[in-house]
Write an enzyme that holds these catalytic residues in place. Structure first.
Site: not given
Ligand code: XMP
Length: 507
Positions: A55, A82-83, A169, A171, A223-225, A227-229, A365
């Site tokens: 943080g 870290c924090y 970090h 991660e 949209s057919g992309g 993510d929305s699919s 993604k």
């Protein structure tokens, strides 16, 4: 769901989702909760481990985020990053002070390989440091288990209470051994068994959607992309029969794309509403040549069509969106507007919906793609390359007409078909219909056709890109096919400009 659980307590760091993802990669379930969450609630979740995020604040400043001091008495293994480490040290009686030398960037770290979190690793590691405070005295029971040139307590441990801290970090990718350190914490300290997989993840998301939506209906702009699919497929499974997908076909899609999207959703338990609005969009784009104007018109028209269709559905309170984690970060970044990347599907704030359903918000993604595959979406959708919301309108330079779009669609389909044979897989590749005509000769007659430009780029973040060197034989075969098969095109060129100075799209 009775998977083992790790709770990531958030203290305002920018990497909390990345930490949760690293834990998922180890087949352990993780959830993110606010750092100040009540202790009883936390204990009731029965986590096998807790991770405290970084943080931006200083623990010794009044008003900086704190946790219940009894957190460290629960007997649950804790890793502070870290924090999070400084908070643990400060709370337990250690001394946190401003560093005499702040460390930023990749830093050499020497680790104690006898510690369970560094088991099996080399003594010399590299850690991403980003701190202006450091721990100068350790609480009773703690020892230093890693050091840098300037930081004597780069990692600390109280093995009896199973409390660990890292100043760097683990991660991020800039700490190459970081994923192993997190794995070690989970398996060597918390006793993780790795009992979590994508099916559990899906089940968890479905349970959360049902919890949020109850027995109401949901509208989604499809949209057919990717993510929305994926969002649509997931919601159809979570609330069968109560999802209404509005797919606005603006006529600016690639060849057969509209039909492919429709086919992918035909067998699912959802209400698929396809609005063929090509004429409407083309009418509004008549005579428009300025790229930003095109984007604005398409965005506005999209919202209008979407709202008209949503109104027909009656009173639905919930709107779903396929927002994924990188969108959440990117929308927080302030930068000069080079192109207004409004996504078609990006809806105005005054829209009538009062509830937002965003089940993919914590995913990256590649995880969205894996989920899409699991949900049975075809590869054409799941592996689809990024496609701008305003579609082919920004690849059809100058005025957008049906005739030009049809030429571009054919040329683009040929390029994509040829690229399928290539071993190189660019991150984005497409054809552009330039507004330049040039003289050609076909048979014995003179032609005066359009010039198609081919573009193929390699990028990880789409903020910069390099051109992909495509085999000459593939380029010439593509060019020959385009000129022979697409009426109205007489020349093909290959764009060899990177970004910067160019952008990926031509407009
Ligand atoms: P540029 O051309 O800015 O593109 O280098 C970077 C990435 O963004 C995509 N792009 C868009 N996406 N709406 C979108 O949703 C837009 O208006 C838009 N313009 C560009 C582009 O395809 C590339 O992946």
């Amino acid at each position: 769901m009775d998977n083992q659980l790790v709770v990531v307590l958030d203290f305002g760091g920018q990497y909390k989702e990345l930490i949760a993802r690293r834990v998922r990669e180890c087949s352990v379930c993780s959830v993110i909760k606010p750092g100040e969450m009540p202790l009883e609630e936390l204990a009731a979740m029965e986590p096998i481990g807790i991770i405290l995020t970084g943080g931006p604040d200083s623990v010794y400043r009044d008003g900086s985020p704190k946790c219940d001091p009894k957190l460290f008495e629960l007997g649950i293994p804790i890793l502070g990053i870290c924090y999070g480490m400084q908070l643990m040290m400060h709370t337990l009686g250690g001394v946190v002070e401003p560093c005499s030398v702040s460390e930023y960037g990749r830093t050499k770290v020497t680790v104690d390989t006898a510690s369970p979190i560094f088991t099996g690793m080399d003594r010399q590691q590299v850690g991403l440091m980003s701190h202006t405070d450091q721990v100068n005295a350790l609480p009773a029971g703690f020892v230093s288990i890693a050091q840098t040139g300037h930081c004597p307590n780069a990692a600390v441990a109280d093995p009896v209470r199973r409390l660990y801290g890292m100043q760097f970090h683990p991660e991020v990718e800039n700490t190459p051994g970081g994923a192993q350190m997190i794995r070690n914490f989970l398996f060597n300290v918390c006793g993780a068994t790795g009992d979590y997989n994508i099916e559990d993840y899906e089940a968890r998301m479905i349970a959360e959607i049902r919890d949020q939506v109850g027995d109401e209906h949901v509208v989604l702009g499809l949209s057919g992309g990717v993510d929305s699919s994926v969002c649509a497929a997931l919601l159809a499974k979570a609330i069968p029969g109560r999802l209404h997908c509005i797919f606005v076909d603006h006529g600016l899609m690639r060849k057969n794309e509209g039909d492919e999207v429709e086919a992918a959703f035909s067998g699912r338990d959802l209400d698929f509403i396809r609005v063929n609005a090509e004429e409407r969009f083309l009418n509004r784009l008549k005579g428009v040549t300025d790229p930003e104007r095109k984007r604005k018109i398409i965005g506005e028209e999209f919202v209008r069509v979407f709202e008209e269709e949503a109104d027909k559905l009656g009173d639905i309170r919930f709107l779903a969106q396929g927002t994924i984690y990188p969108d959440v970060i990117e929308s927080g970044v302030n930068s000069a507007v080079i192109k207004s990347h409004h996504n078609v599907g990006g809806l105005p704030e005054d829209i009538k919906f009062t509830g937002l359903v965003e089940p993919l918000r914590g995913l990256f993604k590649d995880e969205v793609r894996a989920l899409g595959r699991r949900l049975g979406l075809p590869d054409t959708l799941v592996d689809r390359q990024p496609f701008p919301g305003p579609g082919l309108a920004v690849r059809c330079i100058g005025e957008v007409t049906k005739e030009k779009l049809d030429m571009l669609r054919e040329a683009d389909a040929i390029f994509r078909a040829e690229m399928k044979r290539s071993r190189r897989k660019p991150d984005q590749y497409f054809a552009v219909l330039t507004d330049t005509r040039s003289v050609g000769v076909m048979g014995d007659s003179r032609t005066h056709g359009y010039t198609i430009a081919l573009r193929a780029v390699k990028t990880t973040d789409f903020m910069t890109c390099e051109v992909v060197p495509i085999a000459h034989s593939l380029l010439t075969r593509t060019a020959t096919r385009i000129v022979n098969e697409v009426k109205g095109v007489s020349r093909v060129v290959y764009d060899i400009t990177g970004k910067p100075p160019a952008t990926i799209e031509w407009e």
